[in-house]
Design an enzyme around this catalytic site. Structure first.
Site, short mmCIF file in Angstrom:
data_model
loop_
_atom_site.label_atom_id
_atom_site.label_comp_id
_atom_site.label_asym_id
_atom_site.label_seq_id
_atom_site.Cartn_x
_atom_site.Cartn_y
_atom_site.Cartn_z
N GLY A 19 37.57 7.93 7.11
CA GLY A 19 38.46 6.86 6.70
C GLY A 19 38.70 5.90 7.83
N GLY A 21 40.87 3.12 7.94
CA GLY A 21 42.06 2.27 7.90
C GLY A 21 42.62 2.17 9.31
N PHE A 22 43.91 1.88 9.42
CA PHE A 22 44.49 1.74 10.75
C PHE A 22 44.39 3.03 11.55
CE2 PHE A 22 46.55 -1.96 8.85
CZ PHE A 22 46.27 -2.87 9.83
N VAL A 87 33.34 11.00 1.14
CA VAL A 87 33.56 12.39 1.52
C VAL A 87 34.08 13.15 0.31
CG1 VAL A 87 34.90 13.94 2.98
CG2 VAL A 87 33.90 11.87 3.95
N GLU A 178 56.49 -8.85 -1.93
CA GLU A 178 55.63 -9.95 -1.49
C GLU A 178 54.80 -10.50 -2.65
OE1 GLU A 178 53.72 -8.12 1.93
OE2 GLU A 178 55.43 -8.63 3.21
N ASP A 307 48.76 8.16 6.02
CA ASP A 307 49.38 8.39 4.71
C ASP A 307 49.12 9.77 4.14
OD1 ASP A 307 50.55 5.94 4.48
OD2 ASP A 307 48.99 5.05 3.24
N GLN A 325 51.81 1.29 11.14
CA GLN A 325 52.08 1.65 12.53
C GLN A 325 52.15 3.17 12.72
OE1 GLN A 325 56.07 0.54 13.93
NE2 GLN A 325 56.55 -0.14 11.87
#
Lengths: 432, 432
Positions: A19, A21-22, A87, A178, A307, A325
């Site tokens: 993965g 992501g961040f 995966v 948003e 997450d 973060q």
């Protein structure tokens, strides 16, 4: 075995990161000097800047503006390799990752598969109320949204027209808030003069939240400020209103039936299904209950971050939140452990992971936002500028920064949006 | 009847324009002062700048960069209305257009439905060798292309790897030539350093042409010049080589089997199926044999323009070519007739349509292009600059011009491309 193809017999230890992501990306980067092969596996060929995905869904940005090929990001990192694969499972005992492109052995594993939308046991709602985790979902939502204005323009029956002009967002976290603001601004500022029959300014945007306030993760002052900003934009906010049904033509909430063909799900996430496949104890939202060092209990070489991980920070007594973060900090933290141990230096695990809150922010629309930095909380134009500055800074890639910044300036000056395309897209995935 | 909804009882005559490519769009604009309601019907909500679609397929541009909402283009034209619908048939006798959103009556009709890919009786080849007429096809081709480099990186078998790195383009018209150059440059200049195992510079790009030269619509000198430029780029050009089969894993050409998972069809077009549905005589490529004034014989209120029309220009003795400038000129011409007749001035038809060749150009790659302007023919850097200047100028929308120009500068300076996304897209349509 394909795993050997990938290793090319380098003989080095291999760190597999699942993965990008961040969490995964910052782990990979933090391992740039590690004496190891760092293999990043992702089912997409790009790192997606999810915080701006709502701007793709609301026709402001193109997908390529907020996505960057993983290979390009890591091209100068000589120990990094990239694999485009899904995966399917992890064999913790044998230290192997099973993918649709073969099986890969690892010495260290960093699982950062992220989250999927949580329908809280009502998976059948997904077909009517897609979430917004992937590029394809965002372009699907965009196309459906724009098509509704077209349908309204052709529709003679006032009730049916009103339904086409009703947009329902379930869940008032940052994404919901948003998106609600962005859709309302589209209808009010951007497109009214493009239509001859319908007044798009009459479009209703309804933000439904089961809890007592918008932006529940923020301070109540920020919630109240965001609520005022949403109401100033004429977004209808319904608090303490859990949705009891989602149908093809609307939702049921608090006994009332709201008609809409545009229901969008931003009500919550749970860990990607890969977490459950590990066969280890799961915490809230299907997240893996990791040890203090983010490792899987009993498997010190395997870490879960972001997450997909559940961890109570011992200093604050609170769970590490499922935000960018948090993932990024965990990624750097586990990379530090791996790097040290590969150099033969142990002891880095005893100092467990500690989450530092760098602040929170959300934007509601042009010149409207809320920001929290420690005890400092503010809103309005300054908050909006801070929001923009941060997002441009964190966005990866010079070209993407330039593209997003110029799109924002263009929108601000001309009241237009650059990606108003209705395209045939693959339907949202069946399930996670 | 939905037709009445659209008219809103304005009582004005109604001009219906079907299709908003260059022909339909320029007809609509030229009718801006006409005493009529101008209704533009298209199945997409945007005007697509097809000459640059190959840059979407080769990851240089995002779809939104070359598409502009039709409503936005016509927002200031008060007599214009836009309808997002698929036209299913035309009833010439009753002067009605039948769409999937209702039936619309007309006083004048301008049919500009454009072209579809021509598989010359082998529709079954479409599934393996998609064409490049629509945004969805271009993003499909882009994703398949980028995925092939990923497959090559993971593949251990040299023959299979070579097949993943072989890209076949059938048809050496401008689109085929430009795409071949763009794919070769992607493989050689943009992505090599992103891969660790495979040398993407070894990718083969094979351009197959049944005729004797590339760019057959241009002067033989230009063909020869473009051929030299293609060969300088290491594109393999096979002339006089008709493809006899297209399969899932390659093509058969001149008795030889070429293995590839990326076959792209740019071998020719025919009129959109709507032309055949009119029940009037058709010329080559299923195009409607229109009268000298572009009207359908026997139906003076109905015009067919652009790629769907077949007309021999009496002055040159040649057919009006199926290119943007032909469609654009026809659109303006029929708008002139309609505008005049609505003002009660007849006689505009007697001067039949005359095609003026404004010139031709094609680009092969960075600093490589050919240009023809009347008797003037040149190539190289100057031609390339002229090609870019023209395309930026003709592109519609300030934002799109800015986006395309900055993408080109970015690519030129950094040897990168901004839209390298592999996305799940709807598969190419089953057929026209």
């Amino acid at each position: 075995m394909q795993g050997q193809r990938v290793s090319q017999g380098s003989g080095q230890p291999r760190v597999v990161i699942v993965g990008c992501g961040f969490g995964g990306l910052f782990a990979a980067r933090a391992l740039r000097r590690a004496n190891a092969e760092v293999l990043v596996i992702d089912r997409n060929n790009y790192h997606l800047f999810q915080p701006l995905l709502y701007q793709v869904a609301s026709a402001a940005l193109a997908p390529a503006d907020i996505a960057q090929p993983i290979r390009t990001i890591l091209r100068h990192q000589r120990n990094a390799r990239v694999m485009l694969a899904q995966v399917e499972a992890v064999d913790l005992a044998a230290r192997r990752v099973i993918t649709d492109a073969g099986t890969i052995g690892y010495d260290y594993l960093v699982l950062a598969p992220g989250a999927v939308d949580n329908y809280f046991g009502h998976e059948e709602w997904r077909q009517f109320a897609p979430g917004m985790k992937a590029v394809e979902e965002a372009t699907f939502i965009r196309s459906r949204l724009l098509r509704s204005f077209e349908s309204a323009e052709l529709e003679a029956d006032p009730a049916a027209r009103a339904a086409h002009l009703t947009f329902i967002i379930v869940g008032a976290g940052p994404t919901g808030v948003e998106l609600a603001g962005a859709i309302k601004e589209l209808a009010v500022d951007v497109i009214p003069r493009d239509y001859r029959v319908v007044d798009t300014r009459s479009a209703r945007v309804i933000l439904i939240e089961a809890g007592a306030r918008v932006l529940p993760a923020l301070h109540p002052d920020s919630s109240a400020r965001a609520l005022r900003q949403l109401r100033a934009l004429d977004v209808e906010v319904r608090l303490g209103a859990p949705v009891s049904r989602v149908l093809a033509d609307g939702v049921e909430v608090a006994g009332e039936r709201l008609r809409s063909y545009n229901v969008i799900w931003t009500a919550g996430v749970r860990a990607a299904p890969l977490a459950a496949s590990l066969g280890v104890p799961l915490g809230p939202g299907g997240r893996v209950m990791v040890a203090a060092d983010c490792s899987v209990p009993g498997h010190p070489q395997a870490f879960v971050i972001g997450d997909a991980a559940w961890l109570i920070d011992p200093r604050s007594g609170a769970a590490v939140p499922g935000v960018s973060q948090g993932a990024l900090q965990m990624g750097r933290y586990v990379a530090g452990i791996i790097d040290a141990e590969l150099r033969g230096r142990d002891g880095h695990r005893t100092r467990g992971f500690h989450y530092r809150d760098w602040g929170s922010m959300a934007t509601v629309g042009k010149s409207r936002a809320v920001v929290e930095l420690g005890r400092l909380r503010f809103g309005g134009l300054l908050a909006w500028l801070a929001w923009m500055a941060l997002h441009i800074t964190v966005l990866i890639g010079f070209r993407n920064r330039l593209a997003v910044l110029s799109s924002w300036i263009y929108s601000y000056v001309f009241f237009r949006r650059g990606s108003r395309l209705i395209t045939r897209v693959a339907p949202p995935p069946e399930g996670p």
